[in-house]
Design an enzyme around this catalytic site. Structure first.
Site, PDB file in Angstrom:
ATOM      1  N   CYS A   1       0.725  -1.332  -0.141  1.00  0.00           N
ATOM      2  CA  CYS A   1      -0.099   0.059  -0.088  1.00  0.00           C
ATOM      3  C   CYS A   1       0.847   1.239  -0.086  1.00  0.00           C
ATOM      4  O   CYS A   1       0.306   2.488  -0.313  1.00  0.00           O
ATOM      5  CB  CYS A   1      -0.827  -0.070   1.139  1.00  0.00           C
TER       6      CYS A   1
ATOM      7  N   HIS B   1      -3.032   7.327   3.401  1.00  0.00           N
ATOM      8  CA  HIS B   1      -3.612   5.874   2.867  1.00  0.00           C
ATOM      9  C   HIS B   1      -5.003   5.660   3.201  1.00  0.00           C
ATOM     10  O   HIS B   1      -5.005   5.522   4.677  1.00  0.00           O
ATOM     11  CB  HIS B   1      -2.755   4.802   3.136  1.00  0.00           C
TER      12      HIS B   1
ATOM     13  N   ASN C   1     -10.034   0.040   0.941  1.00  0.00           N
ATOM     14  CA  ASN C   1      -8.992   0.197   0.919  1.00  0.00           C
ATOM     15  C   ASN C   1      -8.348  -0.276  -0.510  1.00  0.00           C
ATOM     16  O   ASN C   1      -8.284  -1.371  -0.851  1.00  0.00           O
ATOM     17  CB  ASN C   1      -8.235  -0.726   1.949  1.00  0.00           C
TER      18      ASN C   1
HETATM   19  N1  ACO Z   1     -18.051  -8.593  10.343  1.00  0.00           N
HETATM   20  C1  ACO Z   1     -18.718  -8.909  11.255  1.00  0.00           C
HETATM   21  N2  ACO Z   1     -17.788  -9.614  12.373  1.00  0.00           N
HETATM   22  C2  ACO Z   1     -16.545  -9.246  11.895  1.00  0.00           C
HETATM   23  C3  ACO Z   1     -15.912  -9.131  11.065  1.00  0.00           C
HETATM   24  C4  ACO Z   1     -17.034  -8.759   9.878  1.00  0.00           C
HETATM   25  N3  ACO Z   1     -16.548  -8.325   8.777  1.00  0.00           N
HETATM   26  N4  ACO Z   1     -14.697  -9.488  10.616  1.00  0.00           N
HETATM   27  C5  ACO Z   1     -14.403  -9.688  12.007  1.00  0.00           C
HETATM   28  N5  ACO Z   1     -15.263  -9.863  12.883  1.00  0.00           N
HETATM   29  C6  ACO Z   1     -15.461 -10.394  14.058  1.00  0.00           C
HETATM   30  C7  ACO Z   1     -14.318 -11.221  14.539  1.00  0.00           C
HETATM   31  O1  ACO Z   1     -14.398 -12.581  13.990  1.00  0.00           O
HETATM   32  C8  ACO Z   1     -14.291 -11.195  16.051  1.00  0.00           C
HETATM   33  O2  ACO Z   1     -15.319 -11.745  16.661  1.00  0.00           O
HETATM   34  P1  ACO Z   1     -15.094 -12.553  17.934  1.00  0.00           P
HETATM   35  O3  ACO Z   1     -14.773 -11.967  19.015  1.00  0.00           O
HETATM   36  O4  ACO Z   1     -16.243 -13.589  18.128  1.00  0.00           O
HETATM   37  O5  ACO Z   1     -13.667 -13.487  17.692  1.00  0.00           O
HETATM   38  C9  ACO Z   1     -14.556  -9.462  16.058  1.00  0.00           C
HETATM   39  O6  ACO Z   1     -15.255  -9.368  15.001  1.00  0.00           O
HETATM   40  C10 ACO Z   1     -13.623  -8.857  16.513  1.00  0.00           C
HETATM   41  O7  ACO Z   1     -12.442  -8.913  15.534  1.00  0.00           O
HETATM   42  P2  ACO Z   1     -11.107  -8.206  15.487  1.00  0.00           P
HETATM   43  O8  ACO Z   1     -10.216  -8.597  14.442  1.00  0.00           O
HETATM   44  O9  ACO Z   1     -10.669  -7.894  16.977  1.00  0.00           O
HETATM   45  O10 ACO Z   1     -11.943  -6.696  15.106  1.00  0.00           O
HETATM   46  P3  ACO Z   1     -11.276  -5.180  15.088  1.00  0.00           P
HETATM   47  O11 ACO Z   1     -11.917  -4.434  15.730  1.00  0.00           O
HETATM   48  O12 ACO Z   1      -9.895  -5.365  15.223  1.00  0.00           O
HETATM   49  O13 ACO Z   1     -11.599  -4.981  13.418  1.00  0.00           O
HETATM   50  C11 ACO Z   1     -10.257  -4.881  11.591  1.00  0.00           C
HETATM   51  C12 ACO Z   1     -10.989  -5.547  12.545  1.00  0.00           C
HETATM   52  C13 ACO Z   1     -11.120  -3.665  10.884  1.00  0.00           C
HETATM   53  C14 ACO Z   1      -9.658  -5.661  10.319  1.00  0.00           C
HETATM   54  C15 ACO Z   1      -9.331  -3.772  12.211  1.00  0.00           C
HETATM   55  O14 ACO Z   1      -8.100  -4.600  12.863  1.00  0.00           O
HETATM   56  C16 ACO Z   1      -8.512  -2.961  11.329  1.00  0.00           C
HETATM   57  O15 ACO Z   1      -9.065  -1.971  10.567  1.00  0.00           O
HETATM   58  N6  ACO Z   1      -7.086  -3.281  11.113  1.00  0.00           N
HETATM   59  C17 ACO Z   1      -6.400  -2.561  10.074  1.00  0.00           C
HETATM   60  C18 ACO Z   1      -6.476  -3.364   8.992  1.00  0.00           C
HETATM   61  C19 ACO Z   1      -6.056  -2.616   7.638  1.00  0.00           C
HETATM   62  O16 ACO Z   1      -6.172  -1.463   7.508  1.00  0.00           O
HETATM   63  N7  ACO Z   1      -5.486  -3.261   6.891  1.00  0.00           N
HETATM   64  C20 ACO Z   1      -4.780  -3.014   5.685  1.00  0.00           C
HETATM   65  C21 ACO Z   1      -3.771  -1.717   5.909  1.00  0.00           C
HETATM   66  S1  ACO Z   1      -2.312  -2.185   4.882  1.00  0.00           S
HETATM   67  C22 ACO Z   1      -2.743  -1.944   3.417  1.00  0.00           C
HETATM   68  O17 ACO Z   1      -3.484  -1.319   3.027  1.00  0.00           O
HETATM   69  C23 ACO Z   1      -2.083  -3.136   2.475  1.00  0.00           C
END
Ligand code: ACO
Length: 334
Positions: free
Chosen positions: A113, A252, A282
């Site tokens: 990215c 980004h 993204n």
């Molecule tokens: N819908 C519903 N529930 C979901 C989803 C979804 N799409 N995805 C995950 N969950 C659930 C999980 O299974 C988990 O359930 P559990 O508690 O029963 O196990 C719960 O939601 C919490 O999961 P987390 O992964 O802890 O959720 P978090 O609040 O961290 O949000 C997210 C996840 C949005 C991916 C966050 O971690 C994030 O934004 N991270 C950065 C990701 C990113 O930007 N990546 C790319 C950047 S680098 C690049 O661009 C190449």
């Protein structure tokens, strides 16, 4: 006179096909509420069947040339930042070069990215060294091709797009400080494990779904909210500027919660932290030039404005470029 580079033209491309949160609700166990609350994303664009990264990049590059009022023959170097190339080789840049009828050298650069910021660094360096007068830098990704649409943790995040700028030698400073960073110890946090030389394509690899993006979302989030403020401050310092000089932070576009957190950490008002992640998701290396083009074409940046373009991504990689905008304000109709 010191040789400097400025942005002489900009263009972008978003595929037509829209994938909404309601569509995703029919594909995996998720909800519009969860996706909006955790990411701020409402819809994303998906490349049409048969439309590859080079197709997206060629349209954006052609629009950037038009915007600069230049022709393909005016360009000395083409760099495409991508982590979803059409093929392992040849480079996607070669395909774009041919499509546009260019004759200059062309290469890909993979910083995930952060690919566009790394590409700007290379392009500006080529201009400053006197080896090039004009460099076309594109960021293009069709990352949804590498997303597991049964994995709700990743399939809601990404979209496809391309963006490009023409960098040109100039007497007035345009692109000012650029800083890059890499921490390979974080390589496991975000990757496509299969399909490369470490794990070549086999039937069992496909069965294990190892050809799709794997991500530790929490760790990536933690990394991003530290990397963006640090890189922004470093690039401003390298430019002899301060946070108060910034007209726009253009980060980004990964996730609205990341954008909110970095705005707070830097003390930048939320209306100066550009975001359209709600409509794009993204788009990886395309994200920053796509965001910049949106700001420009909607008439929100003026000649002389100071912008910080800041990326982060797999690698881990990060980077920031401070840019003084040298083009006239685009009329909203234009
Ligand atoms: N819908 C519903 N529930 C979901 C989803 C979804 N799409 N995805 C995950 N969950 C659930 C999980 O299974 C988990 O359930 P559990 O508690 O029963 O196990 C719960 O939601 C919490 O999961 P987390 O992964 O802890 O959720 P978090 O609040 O961290 O949000 C997210 C996840 C949005 C991916 C966050 O971690 C994030 O934004 N991270 C950065 C990701 C990113 O930007 N990546 C790319 C950047 S680098 C690049 O661009 C190449």
């Amino acid at each position: 006179m010191t040789t400097v580079a400025h942005i002489a033209g900009i263009g972008s491309y978003l595929p037509e096909r829209i994938l909404t949160n309601a569509d995703l609700e029919n594909m995996v166990e998720t909800s519009d509420e969860w996706i909006i609350a955790r990411t701020g994303i409402s819809e994303r664009r998906i490349a049409e069947e048969g439309q590859a990264t080079s197709d997206l990049a060629a349209i954006a590059a052609s629009r950037a040339l038009d915007n600069a009022e230049l022709t393909p023959a005016d360009i000395d170097l083409l760099i495409v930042g991508t982590s979803s190339p059409d093929m392992i080789f040849p480079a996607t840049a070669c395909l774009v070069q041919n499509r546009l009828g260019m004759t200059c050298p062309a290469y890909d650069l993979n910083a995930a990215c952060t690919g566009f910021i790394f590409g700007m660094h290379s392009g500006v360096s080529a201009i400053e060294s006197g080896r090039a007068r004009r460099v076309l830098v594109a960021g293009a990704d069709a990352l949804t091709r590498h997303i597991d649409f049964t994995d709700r943790a990743t399939c809601v995040l990404f979209g496809d797009a391309a963006g490009a700028v023409v960098l040109e030698r100039s007497d007035e400073p345009g692109v000012m400080g650029i800083v890059l960073g890499t921490d390979g110890s974080g390589a496991d946090l975000l990757k496509i494990p299969g399909g490369g030389s470490a794990m070549p394509a086999t039937h069992s690899l496909l069965d294990s779904r190892l050809h799709y993006v794997r991500m530790n979302g929490n760790e990536v989030f933690r990394f991003a909210v530290n990397a963006i403020p640090t890189a922004t401050r470093q690039a401003l310092e390298a430019s002899g500027l301060e946070l108060g000089d910034l007209d726009w932070l253009v980060p980004h576009q990964a996730n609205q919660r990341i954008l909110n957190t970095v705005g707070q950490r830097l003390g930048i008002p939320s209306d100066r932290v550009f975001s359209h992640v709600h409509d794009t998701g993204n788009t990886s290396a395309a994200s920053i030039p796509l965001a910049l083009d949106d700001l420009y074409t909607s008439g929100r940046i003026a000649n002389g404005d100071i912008l910080a373009l800041v990326g982060f991504g797999a690698g881990l990689t990060w980077g920031a470029a401070v840019v003084r905008w040298t083009k006239a304000t685009q009329s909203k109709e234009g």
